[in-house]
Scaffold this active site. Structure first.
Site, PDB file in Angstrom:
ATOM      1  CD  GLU A   1      -2.242   1.410   2.864  1.00  0.00           C
ATOM      2  OE1 GLU A   1      -1.657   1.202   3.793  1.00  0.00           O
ATOM      3  OE2 GLU A   1      -3.469   1.736   2.907  1.00  0.00           O
TER       4      GLU A   1
ATOM      5  CG  ASP B   1      -6.217   4.200   2.346  1.00  0.00           C
ATOM      6  OD1 ASP B   1      -6.907   4.889   1.904  1.00  0.00           O
ATOM      7  OD2 ASP B   1      -5.970   3.483   3.350  1.00  0.00           O
TER       8      ASP B   1
ATOM      9  CD  GLN C   1      -6.911  -0.361   4.206  1.00  0.00           C
ATOM     10  OE1 GLN C   1      -6.181   0.659   3.844  1.00  0.00           O
ATOM     11  NE2 GLN C   1      -7.087  -1.073   4.957  1.00  0.00           N
TER      12      GLN C   1
ATOM     13  CD  GLU D   1      -6.486   1.969   7.109  1.00  0.00           C
ATOM     14  OE1 GLU D   1      -6.182   2.423   5.836  1.00  0.00           O
ATOM     15  OE2 GLU D   1      -5.628   1.607   7.741  1.00  0.00           O
TER      16      GLU D   1
HETATM   17  O1  LIG Z   1      -2.434   3.556   7.241  1.00  0.00           O
HETATM   18  C1  LIG Z   1      -2.946   2.862   6.371  1.00  0.00           C
HETATM   19  O2  LIG Z   1      -3.640   3.213   5.478  1.00  0.00           O
HETATM   20  C2  LIG Z   1      -3.041   1.329   6.333  1.00  0.00           C
HETATM   21  O3  LIG Z   1      -3.678   0.814   5.698  1.00  0.00           O
HETATM   22  C3  LIG Z   1      -2.342   0.667   7.280  1.00  0.00           C
HETATM   23  O4  LIG Z   1      -2.337  -0.784   7.352  1.00  0.00           O
HETATM   24  C4  LIG Z   1      -0.832   1.072   7.416  1.00  0.00           C
HETATM   25  O5  LIG Z   1      -0.555   1.923   8.333  1.00  0.00           O
HETATM   26 MG   LIG Z   2      -4.876   2.089   4.544  1.00  0.00          MG
END
Ligand SMILES: O=C(O)C(=O)[C@@H](O)CO
Ligand SMILES: [Mg+2]
Length: 255
Positions: A141, A176, A202, A238
């Site tokens: 990521e 993400d 995410q 997240e």
């Molecule tokens: O911070 C993020 O975005 C994450 O997905 C964590 O797994 C790593 O800090």
């Molecule tokens: Mg993340």
């Protein structure tokens, strides 16, 4: 509509870790993710997961000493042994908890340092092969420089190219949306381009990392696009709830 996993490192933190599983299930989640399970025996975490009737979406490999500032070990040439131990621990937890995916954090290292680049590549290949043998997927990521200054993997194209170059079927990208928007913007084009190698997604609002629908992006449009690119995995929530976790869950009904 995507299926969502509660991130128990950020959500439901009003309770101790092991109580967050039941709280997530009571709130309607069917799956969870979190940073690390390693403060508890794997069986204890697996029991909490299963007694709540949840599926595990993902967790991270041990990151080194988080309190001392470590953010993964994979790009640190002088910590190769520790990386190998972390990999063994991660696989053992992954088997007991039955996670389909592990996230390998890169660590704090200059992204243009040849020794760090070589070490990261070598460790990534090793981790992809060992996880593949265990029937587990591995994701990497890119993380934005504001939240994690000095993090080695801070560029989506570089991460994507590496995934293509190493060409392991079980090695993919953790996309993400929050980090993508802060690092580069152009979220939808990147989702389309990287779709074949996206292993996990995410979401959080930008810039405050709160609930979806509260930031600068059109999250409804992004969720439509996640469906449109054919992504069928979990989307990890997240985000840090702006107030109490349950009070902020209205966005799910509103999308
Ligand atoms: O911070 C993020 O975005 C994450 O997905 C964590 O797994 C790593 O800090
Ligand atoms: Mg993340």
């Amino acid at each position: 509509m995507p299926k969502f996993a509660a991130n128990l490192s950020m959500m439901f933190t009003e309770r101790p870790f092991l109580e967050r599983f039941a709280a997530a299930a009571a709130a309607g989640f069917t799956a969870v993710e979190y940073l690390f399970p390693y403060d508890h025996p794997a069986k204890t975490v697996a029991d909490a997961l299963r007694s709540a009737g949840l599926k595990q979406a993902l967790f991270n490999m041990p990151p080194g000493d988080w309190a001392a500032g470590d953010r993964g070990l994979a790009s640190l040439p002088d910590r190769r042994e520790e990386f190998e131990t972390a990999l063994v621990t991660a696989i053992s937890y992954a088997k007991t908890i039955e996670t389909p995916l592990l996230h390998m954090m890169a660590g704090i290292a200059p992204c243009d340092d040849p020794a760090a680049i070589a070490c990261y590549r070598e460790n990534l290949k090793k981790a992809a092969d060992v996880t593949a043998e265990a029937g587990i997927g591995l994701v990497i990521e890119p993380i934005n420089k504001r939240d994690m200054p000095g993090y080695f993997l801070n560029d989506f194209d570089r991460a994507f190219d590496l995934v293509l170059d190493l060409d392991r079927p079980n090695l993919n990208l953790q996309f993400d949306v929050y980090h993508r928007q802060i690092l580069h913007g152009d979220v939808i084009t990147a989702l389309r381009k990287m779709a074949p190698r996206i292993g996990h997604i995410q979401i959080a609002s930008v810039p405050n990392r709160h609930e979806p629908l509260t930031g600068e992006l059109d999250d409804r449009r992004i969720f439509q696009e996640i469906d449109a690119i054919g992504y069928r995995g979990y989307v990890g929530c997240e985000y840090r709830p702006a107030a109490k976790t349950e009070e902020g869950l209205g966005w799910m009904a509103a999308i």
